[in-house]
Write an enzyme that holds these catalytic residues in place. Sequence first.
Site, PDB file in Angstrom:
ATOM      1  CE1 TYR A 244       1.088  -0.411   4.411  1.00  0.00           C
ATOM      2  CE2 TYR A 244       0.249   1.824   4.344  1.00  0.00           C
ATOM      3  CZ  TYR A 244       0.978   0.844   4.977  1.00  0.00           C
ATOM      4  OH  TYR A 244       1.602   1.115   6.162  1.00  0.00           O
TER       5      TYR A 244
ATOM      6  CD  GLU B  85      10.029   1.887  10.580  1.00  0.00           C
ATOM      7  OE1 GLU B  85       9.788   2.838   9.810  1.00  0.00           O
ATOM      8  OE2 GLU B  85      10.002   0.694  10.221  1.00  0.00           O
TER       9      GLU B  85
ATOM     10  CG  LEU C 190       8.280   2.320   4.952  1.00  0.00           C
ATOM     11  CD1 LEU C 190       7.850   1.041   4.258  1.00  0.00           C
ATOM     12  CD2 LEU C 190       7.127   3.261   5.116  1.00  0.00           C
TER      13      LEU C 190
ATOM     14  CE  LYS D 107       3.272   3.202   3.122  1.00  0.00           C
ATOM     15  NZ  LYS D 107       3.379   3.358   4.565  1.00  0.00           N
TER      16      LYS D 107
HETATM   17  N1  PDD Z   1       2.932   5.128   7.444  1.00  0.00           N
HETATM   18  N2  PDD Z   1       7.527   3.861   9.102  1.00  0.00           N
HETATM   19  C1  PDD Z   1       6.408   3.104   9.036  1.00  0.00           C
HETATM   20  C2  PDD Z   1       6.403   1.776   9.706  1.00  0.00           C
HETATM   21  C3  PDD Z   1       5.291   3.582   8.335  1.00  0.00           C
HETATM   22  O1  PDD Z   1       4.174   2.838   8.259  1.00  0.00           O
HETATM   23  C4  PDD Z   1       5.341   4.872   7.731  1.00  0.00           C
HETATM   24  C5  PDD Z   1       4.177   5.417   6.947  1.00  0.00           C
HETATM   25  C6  PDD Z   1       6.531   5.617   7.840  1.00  0.00           C
HETATM   26  C7  PDD Z   1       6.676   6.954   7.198  1.00  0.00           C
HETATM   27  O2  PDD Z   1       6.690   6.843   5.791  1.00  0.00           O
HETATM   28  P1  PDD Z   1       6.178   8.042   4.861  1.00  0.00           P
HETATM   29  O3  PDD Z   1       7.030   9.217   5.187  1.00  0.00           O
HETATM   30  O4  PDD Z   1       6.422   7.544   3.485  1.00  0.00           O
HETATM   31  O5  PDD Z   1       4.725   8.269   5.185  1.00  0.00           O
HETATM   32  C8  PDD Z   1       7.604   5.071   8.524  1.00  0.00           C
HETATM   33  C9  PDD Z   1       1.772   5.504   6.681  1.00  0.00           C
HETATM   34  C10 PDD Z   1       1.515   6.966   6.689  1.00  0.00           C
HETATM   35  C11 PDD Z   1       0.592   4.679   7.155  1.00  0.00           C
HETATM   36  O6  PDD Z   1       0.788   3.483   7.343  1.00  0.00           O
HETATM   37  O7  PDD Z   1      -0.510   5.202   7.309  1.00  0.00           O
END
Ligand code: PDD
Length: 287
Positions: free
Chosen positions: A33, A180, A204, A148
């Site tokens: 996703y 993270e 991620l 992801k």
């Molecule tokens: N989450 N780490 C994890 C485990 C994440 O699920 C996310 C993003 C990030 C940050 O990634 P980005 O900057 O690309 O949003 C780091 C999204 C927003 C979610 O699962 O809703």
Amino acid sequence: MPQLAYVNGRIQPLADASLHVEDRGTQFGDAIYEVCAVMNGQILDWQPHLVRLRRNLAELGITLDMENGPLTLQARRLIARNGHKQCIIYMQISRGTAKRDHAFPGAAPANLVMTVRRFDFAQRIKQLATGIGVITQPDNRWGRVDIKTTGLLPNVLAKQAAKQAGAFEAWMVSGDTVREGSSTNAWIVKDGRIITHPVGTAILPGIARSSLIHLARAAQMLVEERPFTLAEALAADEAFLTSTTAPILPVVRIDGQAVGTGMPGPVVSRLADLVWAEVAQQTGWRA
Ligand code: PDD
């Protein structure tokens, strides 16, 4: 206006939108996703999100029978039809619908769904004044969290633990290393250096993370991509997190202990100016 969703080529009312019960995303978490921020009707950092989406598909060997051009058109069409200027778009691609069997199905086409939700980005700017608290949780996820996927159960449980503790986020700790957050990337600041876990298989590769590194370096600020420990985080001058839905937020408490002064600090404040200026430049949106 009713909420609309995209399901395999059709835009329909969200209330009626569904996938087959044997969608592999449901049965196996066999799906990837993306979540993108939309401000002023414009998708922020769309190209990097597309690059990551394609990499995730390739890592799992999922074939999406749609090029980036039509995918972009469909995403934009769904955003426009929903009519929200500030929103997030969620896109999910599973390996398809097939009789339950762990091995890949022969000829099932991928299932692509997209939903759009109104989102209040202005609240993220208000939160810069106070910052947020995080708790820590053991990182018990699989070894490829750089992909992801919708297999997010450890993240779900960690976020729920944070919510129950009255915290905004849970930082996932492996040994003594902070990797993270459950849905955000984690950062500390020490002696003017901005430190975050390197990319690889243990975090991620966040789009907000890479954008911030780029902006900070362009402003001559020092960024170190290296693992840091929980003890370092507790002794840091400042801490913060980044993600699509929280482009930058100061972390002022870790497990109830104050970080630095216990108030948002000058480095995060400067970074926040850079982050929101970039948003304004890309999308024209200002709080
Ligand atoms: N989450 N780490 C994890 C485990 C994440 O699920 C996310 C993003 C990030 C940050 O990634 P980005 O900057 O690309 O949003 C780091 C999204 C927003 C979610 O699962 O809703």
